[in-house]
Scaffold this motif. Structure first.
Motif, PDB file in Angstrom:
ATOM      1  N   LEU A 495    -117.784  11.689  77.575  1.00 24.72           N
ATOM      2  CA  LEU A 495    -117.288  12.031  76.242  1.00 24.72           C
ATOM      3  C   LEU A 495    -115.832  12.480  76.323  1.00 24.72           C
ATOM      4  O   LEU A 495    -114.995  12.081  75.509  1.00 24.72           O
ATOM      5  N   VAL A 496    -115.536  13.300  77.323  1.00 28.71           N
ATOM      6  CA  VAL A 496    -114.161  13.784  77.495  1.00 28.71           C
ATOM      7  C   VAL A 496    -113.211  12.597  77.639  1.00 28.71           C
ATOM      8  O   VAL A 496    -112.194  12.487  76.948  1.00 28.71           O
ATOM      9  N   GLN A 497    -113.551  11.670  78.537  1.00 29.87           N
ATOM     10  CA  GLN A 497    -112.647  10.551  78.813  1.00 29.87           C
ATOM     11  C   GLN A 497    -112.391   9.689  77.582  1.00 29.87           C
ATOM     12  O   GLN A 497    -111.276   9.219  77.370  1.00 29.87           O
ATOM     13  N   ASN A 498    -113.432   9.478  76.801  1.00 25.79           N
ATOM     14  CA  ASN A 498    -113.297   8.526  75.700  1.00 25.79           C
ATOM     15  C   ASN A 498    -112.882   9.165  74.380  1.00 25.79           C
ATOM     16  O   ASN A 498    -112.145   8.558  73.607  1.00 25.79           O
ATOM     17  N   LEU A 499    -113.329  10.399  74.150  1.00 26.50           N
ATOM     18  CA  LEU A 499    -112.931  11.060  72.891  1.00 26.50           C
ATOM     19  C   LEU A 499    -111.442  11.378  72.879  1.00 26.50           C
ATOM     20  O   LEU A 499    -110.751  11.163  71.887  1.00 26.50           O
ATOM     21  N   ILE A 500    -110.951  11.899  73.994  1.00 20.31           N
ATOM     22  CA  ILE A 500    -109.539  12.287  74.052  1.00 20.31           C
ATOM     23  C   ILE A 500    -108.659  11.090  73.723  1.00 20.31           C
ATOM     24  O   ILE A 500    -107.709  11.179  72.946  1.00 20.31           O
ATOM     25  N   ASN A 541    -116.375   1.437  74.188  1.00 23.16           N
ATOM     26  CA  ASN A 541    -116.978   2.545  74.931  1.00 23.16           C
ATOM     27  C   ASN A 541    -117.619   3.568  74.000  1.00 23.16           C
ATOM     28  O   ASN A 541    -118.703   4.088  74.282  1.00 23.16           O
ATOM     29  N   LEU A 542    -116.938   3.855  72.884  1.00 21.51           N
ATOM     30  CA  LEU A 542    -117.513   4.827  71.949  1.00 21.51           C
ATOM     31  C   LEU A 542    -118.857   4.311  71.432  1.00 21.51           C
ATOM     32  O   LEU A 542    -119.826   5.069  71.282  1.00 21.51           O
ATOM     33  N   ASP A 568    -114.338  15.955  65.183  1.00 27.88           N
ATOM     34  CA  ASP A 568    -113.804  16.472  63.915  1.00 27.88           C
ATOM     35  C   ASP A 568    -114.683  16.158  62.725  1.00 27.88           C
ATOM     36  O   ASP A 568    -114.752  16.929  61.772  1.00 27.88           O
ATOM     37  N   SER A 569    -115.380  15.010  62.788  1.00 32.38           N
ATOM     38  CA  SER A 569    -116.145  14.655  61.591  1.00 32.38           C
ATOM     39  C   SER A 569    -117.359  15.569  61.416  1.00 32.38           C
ATOM     40  O   SER A 569    -118.006  15.549  60.380  1.00 32.38           O
ATOM     41  N   TYR A 612    -123.089   9.810  65.025  1.00 27.90           N
ATOM     42  CA  TYR A 612    -122.385   9.539  63.772  1.00 27.90           C
ATOM     43  C   TYR A 612    -120.866   9.637  63.982  1.00 27.90           C
ATOM     44  O   TYR A 612    -120.097   8.762  63.574  1.00 27.90           O
ATOM     45  N   ASP A 613    -120.455  10.692  64.671  1.00 26.56           N
ATOM     46  CA  ASP A 613    -119.016  10.906  64.893  1.00 26.56           C
ATOM     47  C   ASP A 613    -118.422   9.777  65.738  1.00 26.56           C
ATOM     48  O   ASP A 613    -117.368   9.221  65.431  1.00 26.56           O
TER      49      ASP A 613
END
Ligand code: G1P
Length: 895
Positions: A495-500, A541-542, A568-569, A612-613
């Protein structure tokens, strides 16, 4: 020259070549995983080393393979005077010119044979590194009398010992020879430099280099020449050493310390009657423990022991190569595939260095390479892959970037060997790709919940800041506020790698290129560059994350508190994704929160809300690329340069197009089916080479691109500027197959195989090289990520044998061309710890799209019939109950 360089002689990858010694820069790799690594040519040039600081033979780049005088020589002195180099390296060209030459090689050994009429002798020299892990290369020399008279000769093995760091080639070359302490032994020479002069400073030397030799009766040399000074003599060189040419005995009084060392071993004179033969063993080794030399020697001190070791070594590599076996209609392809199949292992051992083409590396592999090489392991040995994957995730930083070089020992992460802070924007893509494959093959979703640490060094906020207070005593693991090492799940790391990255956007709201992406040569657009093509992959990836989270079937997902900022959502103030300012601001907030440490507090997020996010973000990416980057020219723009300008399309009256920019929109699903068709037309038009059939990495931009990267300063047609770059070509083929374009994927795969085996042009041994240059020459042999991708494509797409969350999917995309001469072709692999051969029987030799799977037979028992579908799934439990531990045959009838 004959119009082929080599031909296979069996079905185990063995080949011969009668002209290999005439091709400059042709080399063969030897290694075991101890690690000792060699490159060897047809006349025994090439080097031997255990790492960047320990070379036994002088380091040899591509150009040195035929220019350097240093080689593994074996001299024959006959009375009346005639001198012959049995390895073919001598100034006396007249004697060796007419040698009958043949090279044979296999997994992983090389044998050269030279027959010389003038001397009446035949020499066969076999080189290999024992699979039993001793740090030695073995030269096994057999000399046979092929004349009708008795031949008497003096044999001398001659190995110049470089014995130091690659750095010292042009840095204290002479001074480091003064460190040499040379010891003569009954069987050879040991050199132990008193200090090691290397990048880590001057330290007491503990590396010993040795050259030992013995004859067929296990008797050592009669005389030893331990220095090059004495062996060569003034006014000469290694190709005409004075002691050989003048038949001189060593001067026992001369000083041997502090000089360039030599492992020249002169054996007792031999007399061979017609057809009689004799043999010699030469061991070339590097060790940190001088005391072990004798015991290593004792394991190889007779011809019988060496021959046994050679057989064990062959068996070891053949087993590796046979992990995935193809039985197609073309035996040559199957053999060649066997070589490609050991390449991921070669890269694990050599890293991206230590073969003559790879003279930019100091050892280890890059982050991207590490993960892509793991693809192969996930296919062949998921059990072993598991611990490796978990270990690798500890290289991720809390800012989504990662350590870049991974050393030979698994746990050693190095931020950057040259101490330059760099961030590659695509690095976050590959861990999920590999982990997802692993999960599919093994069904082991639980790996996502395993915990590991994060990498911490002075580099902060994706190299935008530096922690000047950081010192090595901190260690490499991120701590929380209570100074405890913080650990999070693998899922959290992903999550860290892809969200950032979703928030890390440039002027056009695509993800910043930073210091480059997959194309390492796009390295000059740090401030404003953007990589649209890898933005598409982050989108994929997400979506993949959503899929695995749903599969994980956990109500809640635990993450560290600060990561919530990026969801954020789920907050009261979701941001507007169209606004790059808002994205950047949010990312800044996150970086601030985790800059030096994390709080250590964990929060739970409902899995469905998390999904969802992530979905919202992924869908936004697809929409945005579709809306802004599909060009009128009929393909995607993949980049913006440092001047914020679009890189591809019709520019200055010419088409600029890259294959990378098309591959990832296709792979990620951003490109619609209609767009894929248009892209394909244009790839053929602009990137396919009309003569060679292969696909160029890009069109000729015809000018340097100093606001994009160094790649365009290379000549067009080489390396990252428009070569036939196999890594990208295979990924392109992979995604075409994955999207159902089998005919087109087949054309790409075929072009790569044909170029490799068109040896008149490629001039390489059987292997998949990193690329072919504009003339079709194979470059950078053996060590390339394309090997893993090639195997992945053949197994999981072309034959369509792959896991899906642990179940076995059969979904062939074989085209009629592949059934040209046979109705049945097969692939053998392992799945769920079972060895399986999957046979595809296509009685009417129908094409992909025309056939469907009609029947499945497992070990002779019909599992399903009267089917009419493209894909069949055997549930893991069912598979386990129907198969055994030995060998299982699945027959797939295509009708
Ligand atoms: C090499 C690098 C790889 C990089 C590629 C393009 O490819 O190892 O990381 O992405 O160049 O710059 P390979 O050697 O894997 O074929």
């Amino acid at each position: 020259m004959k119009n082929y360089l080599w031909k296979f002689t069996d079905n185990q990858g063995t080949f011969y070549s009668d002209n290999a010694q005439r091709i400059n820069s042709l080399y063969f790799p030897l290694c075991n995983s101890s690690p000792i690594m060699s490159s060897v040519t047809g006349d025994l040039h090439g080097d031997i080393k255990t790492n960047f600081n320990s070379f036994l033979l002088q380091p040899a780049s591509r150009i040195d393979l035929n220019n350097l005088k240093s080689s593994r020589n074996f001299w024959i002195y006959l009375n009346p005077k005639k001198i012959w180099s049995a390895s073919g390296v001598s100034k006396d060209i007249a004697t060796i010119k007419n040698d009958d030459f043949r090279l044979e090689a296999g997994l992983l050994w090389q044998k050269i044979t030279r027959k010389n009429k003038k001397t009446g002798l035949k020499a066969e020299i076999t080189s290999f590194i024992p699979a039993s892990l001793e740090p030695i290369e073995i030269m096994y020399v057999e000399i046979t009398n092929i004349s009708s008279k008795t031949v008497q000769f003096i044999p001398t093995a001659a190995i110049p010992i470089y014995g130091r760091s690659c750095n010292n080639l042009h840095d204290h070359r002479h001074v480091t020879s003064l460190l040499n302490r040379i010891q003569k032994d009954e069987f050879g020479v040991i050199v132990t430099p008193t200090l090691s002069f290397d990048e880590s400073g001057h330290k007491k030397g503990n590396t010993s280099y040795f050259v030992f030799g013995l004859d067929e009766k296990s008797v050592g040399p009669e005389y030893i020449y331990p220095t090059q000074e004495e062996f060569i003599g003034d006014g000469s060189d290694l190709e005409a050493p004075v002691v050989i040419y003048n038949n001189l005995l060593p001067d026992r009084m001369s000083n041997i310390q502090g000089k360039e060392a030599m492992g020249a071993l002169r054996f007792k004179e031999k007399a061979l009657r017609p057809k009689e033969y004799t043999c010699f063993i030469v061991l070339l080794g590097i060790t940190q423990d001088k005391k072990k030399i004798k015991s290593i020697f004792n394991r190889f001190n007779s011809p019988a022991k060496v021959r046994r070791s050679l057989e064990t070594t062959k068996y070891f590599w053949q087993k590796k190569s046979a992990q995935i076996l193809v039985h197609s209609t073309e035996g040559d392809f199957d053999n060649w595939f066997g070589w490609v199949n050991i390449q991921p292992e070669l890269r694990r051992i050599f890293g991206c260095s230590f073969l003559p083409d790879f003279d930019y590396g100091k050892g280890g592999r890059g982050w991207r390479d590490l993960w892509q090489d793991c693809l192969h392991l996930a296919l062949t040995n998921p059990k072993e892959a598991r611990s490796l994957l978990i270990n690798n995730f500890a290289g991720v930083r809390i800012d989504g970037s990662n350590a870049t070089i991974i050393g030979q020992a698994r746990v050693e992460f190095i931020a950057d060997r040259n101490n330059i802070s760099r961030v590659w924007m695509d690095h976050g893509i590959w861990p999920l790709f590999t982990a997802h494959l692993y999960i599919h093959q093994s069904g082991d979703l639980k790996i996502l919940l395993e915990k590991t640490s994060y990498f911490r060094d002075p580099q902060l906020s994706r190299a935008k800041e530096k922690d000047l207070s950081w010192n090595p005593a901190y260690g490499q693991k991120l701590k929380d506020r209570s100074k405890k090492i913080y650990k999070g799940t693998i899922l959290e790391h992903l999550l860290v790698q892809n969200l950032i990255q979703f928030f890390n956007v440039g002027p056009h709201n695509h993800i910043r290129l930073e210091n480059a992406d997959w194309n390492d040569g796009l390295d000059m657009a740090y401030q404003n560059g953007e990589s649209v093509t890898f933005t598409a992959m982050y989108g994929k990836n997400l979506m993949s994350l959503c899929e695995i989270i749903e599969r994980l079937k956990q109500k809640n997902i635990v993450i560290f508190k600060e990561l919530r900022i990026l969801l954020d959502s789920l907050s009261n103030a979701p941001i507007n994704y169209d606004s790059l300012k808002e994205k950047q601001r949010l990312l800044g907030k996150y970086f601030e929160a985790v800059k030096y440490e994390v709080s250590g507090e964990k929060v739970t997020v409902e899995a469905s809300k998390l999904v969802y996010d992530l979905k919202k973000k992924a869908e936004w990416i697809t929409r945005h690329i579709q809306k802004t980057e599909w060009l009128k020219s009929g393909f995607f723009n993949g980049y913006y340069n440092n001047n914020k300008q679009r890189v591809e399309g019709m520019i200055n009256g010419a088409i600029r197009m890259t294959l990378v920019s098309q591959t990832f929109p296709i792979m990620s699903g951003v490109a619609t089916e209609g767009q894929v068709k248009i892209i394909l037309k244009n790839v053929k038009k602009y990137l396919q080479d009309k003569k060679l059939g292969g696909f160029h990495l890009n069109t000729d931009f015809k000018s340097e691109q100093l606001s994009l990267g160094r790649a365009f300063s290379f000549v067009y047609g080489d390396k990252e500027n428009g070569a036939f770059f196999n890594h990208m070509a295979v990924m392109f083929a992979y995604c075409l197959y994955a999207r159902g374009f089998a005919k087109e994927g087949h054309e790409v795969i075929n072009s790569i195989y044909n170029m490799s085996c068109d040896t008149e042009k490629s001039k390489i041994y059987p292997c998949l090289p990193e690329y072919f240059n504009a003339e079709g020459r194979g470059m950078y042999s053996y060590l390339t990520g394309s090997a893993s991708w090639f195997i992945l494509t053949v197994l999981t797409q072309i034959f369509g044998i792959r896991g899906e969350y642990g179940d076995l999917v059969i979904e062939p995309k074989l085209v009629s061309d592949e059934f040209k001469t046979k109705k049945t072709i097969s692939i053998t692999t392992s799945f769920a710890q079972r060895r399986i051969e999957v046979r595809f029987i296509n009685p009417s030799k129908k094409d992909f799209g025309k056939y469907s799977i009609s029947k499945i037979i497992l070990n002779g028992r019909v599992v399903a019939k009267d089917l009419n579908r493209g894909r069949f799934v055997i549930l893991r439990d069912r598979l386990l109950s129907l198969t055994n531990n030995n060998y299982n045959v699945i027959e797939v009838i295509l009708d």
